[in-house]
Design a protein around this motif. Structure first.
Motif, short mmCIF file in Angstrom:
data_model
loop_
_atom_site.label_atom_id
_atom_site.label_comp_id
_atom_site.label_asym_id
_atom_site.label_seq_id
_atom_site.Cartn_x
_atom_site.Cartn_y
_atom_site.Cartn_z
N GLY A 68 55.01 34.29 14.82
CA GLY A 68 53.72 34.95 14.66
C GLY A 68 52.88 34.87 15.91
N SER A 69 52.91 33.73 16.60
CA SER A 69 52.08 33.56 17.79
C SER A 69 52.51 34.47 18.94
CB SER A 69 52.12 32.11 18.25
OG SER A 69 53.41 31.77 18.75
N ALA A 70 53.75 35.00 18.88
CA ALA A 70 54.25 35.86 19.95
C ALA A 70 54.18 37.34 19.62
CB ALA A 70 55.70 35.48 20.26
N LEU A 71 54.09 37.68 18.34
CA LEU A 71 54.21 39.08 17.95
C LEU A 71 53.12 39.95 18.59
CD1 LEU A 71 55.86 41.03 16.18
CD2 LEU A 71 54.20 40.61 14.35
N GLY A 72 51.87 39.54 18.47
CA GLY A 72 50.78 40.31 19.07
C GLY A 72 50.78 40.27 20.60
N PRO A 73 50.96 39.09 21.21
CA PRO A 73 50.93 39.02 22.67
C PRO A 73 51.99 39.87 23.37
CG PRO A 73 50.57 36.84 21.75
CD PRO A 73 50.87 37.76 20.59
N VAL A 74 53.15 40.08 22.74
CA VAL A 74 54.18 40.90 23.40
C VAL A 74 53.65 42.31 23.65
CG1 VAL A 74 56.43 41.99 23.13
CG2 VAL A 74 56.15 39.58 22.56
#
Length: 420
Positions: A307-313
């Motif tokens: 979850g912590s990576a989904l938006g930042p990508v």
């Protein structure tokens, strides 16, 4: 005439309006997920047909982003944004008043067409209101607004629909659309689209543009192959109860929001490292769920990582487009948005094909391998022989270089080495 003093408050005011609009668009896109059964009962159609309201929306955004952006490339952004926000308000009211499935579908497609163009022009307009050195923070703020739609907008709309009927939350979305419309119409200056310092990439690089586009698409395909079946995975593999799964989905959304906030702070200083780190984190999260998801504690830990990576990508790829676009940044952003949405649709479709053959864990293995492929693409570009960034003769590109800090006028290669 806009003075320096008025510009200091006009920029933040317009940005807040754009953040509100981003929140409204993303809520409109995903709200039917929370209202599936209510809409199905209200319009007397099968639940899968209501699901097509979400699928059709994503496909429309993927297909329409680039051609619509190209067709409207000469329209002043104040006029274009007010038209898009008017379309959101009107389509929300039409959707709320729909008495047939086909009218609701038509309203949804109108919203999707508006959103396809909105996300293409949003970035250049928003970052153009501020100095180039804070682009990452502005892109981060836009991503936070979009993520809040999943954490706050959809749950609130679902609650309101259950207590007041499914048309009510759809109609409510017209409110923020109109507030944003008035603010943009009054405060955003009218200028030719190519005149802003964010209209062209600060370091045009066609090869890196293709690299980021490919990596973002692979990453989206892998992530959404897994995310589409996350409820089944947490229930069947990790053994969580339905109530616990609901709480974990909220945790996933909060982790996404937190990741976007952290990445937004880092993007201005470490733009390329932030992109690589986000894709790598997503890879570890999805493969970790595959490998250790049978243990509930490990499943929660790897779910939070994912979850912590989904938006930042996606946020980091959008930021890269503002730097490395070979031509106009709105065209580059449209291509990126379209490719990402195509990846979402492909991921869901591939997951559906793999599920009956290899089970839900097999879906997560496939998703993790696809995101690992995205990592390999980015690292391969970094290891490739250095090349000089071609000069750009477009007036807008020269304007972008003039406004950019000296370090920003270097190549935006992932290696970060200055030109020889």
């Amino acid at each position: 005439m806009v003075t320096a003093q008025s510009a200091r408050w006009r920029g933040p005011a317009v940005l807040r309006a754009l953040l509100l609009a981003a929140f409204a668009f993303n809520t409109a896109e995903n709200l039917p997920i929370g209202l599936l059964e209510l809409i199905s009962e209200g319009l007397r159609v099968p639940v899968p047909a209501v699901g097509y309201l979400v699928t059709g929306y994503g496909v429309t955004v993927a297909v329409a982003s680039l051609p619509l952006t190209h067709l409207t490339r000469t329209v002043p952004r104040r006029h274009l944004l007010t038209g898009l926000l008017a379309a959101l308000a009107v389509s929300s009211l039409v959707a709320a008043s729909a008495t047939s499935y086909w009218l609701l579908l038509a309203a949804r497609l109108l919203t999707a067409l508006a959103q396809a163009l909105f996300w293409a022009v949003l970035g250049p307009v928003a970052v153009g209101l501020f100095p180039p050195g804070v682009r990452g923070r502005v892109v981060g703020a836009l991503s936070v607004a979009g993520s809040l739609a999943l954490v706050l907008g959809v749950p609130a709309g679902t609650w309101l629909g259950r207590h007041s009927g499914w048309p009510v939350p759809l109609a409510v979305l017209a409110g923020p659309a109109l507030v944003s419309l008035v603010t943009v119409a009054v405060l955003l200056p009218t200028a030719r689209p190519e005149e802003g310092h964010a209209a062209y990439g600060t370091g045009p690089d066609a090869r890196l543009f293709g690299t980021v586009l490919a990596a973002g698409t692979l990453s989206a395909t892998g992530a959404f192959a897994a995310y589409t079946y996350i409820v089944k995975f947490l229930g069947d593999v990790s053994g969580f109860s339905p109530d616990a799964v609901s709480a974990l989905l909220l945790t996933f959304g909060v982790a996404c929001l937190a990741g976007v906030g952290v990445a937004g702070v880092l993007l201005d200083r470490f733009p390329h490292a932030t992109l690589i780190a986000a894709v790598a984190t997503q890879t570890v999260g999805v493969l970790g769920l595959y490998a250790a998801g049978t243990d509930p504690v490990a499943a929660v830990a790897f779910l939070v990582l994912t979850g912590s990576a989904l938006g930042p990508v996606f946020m980091a790829t959008q930021h890269a487009m503002l730097r490395c676009a070979p031509g106009r940044t709105d065209i580059a952003l449209a291509a990126n948005s379209g490719a990402y949405n195509a990846g979402i649709a492909a991921g869901a479709a591939l997951g559906g094909l793999v599920l009956p053959l290899a089970g839900v864990r097999g879906v997560f293995l496939m998703g993790g391998l696809l995101t690992a492929g995205a990592c390999a693409v980015l690292l391969g570009e970094r290891a490739a022989p250095y090349r000089q960034t071609p000069s750009t003769s477009a007036p807008g590109a020269r304007l972008a270089a003039t406004h950019a800090a000296p370090s920003r006028r270097r190549s935006c290669s992932l290696r970060g080495r200055p030109p020889a």
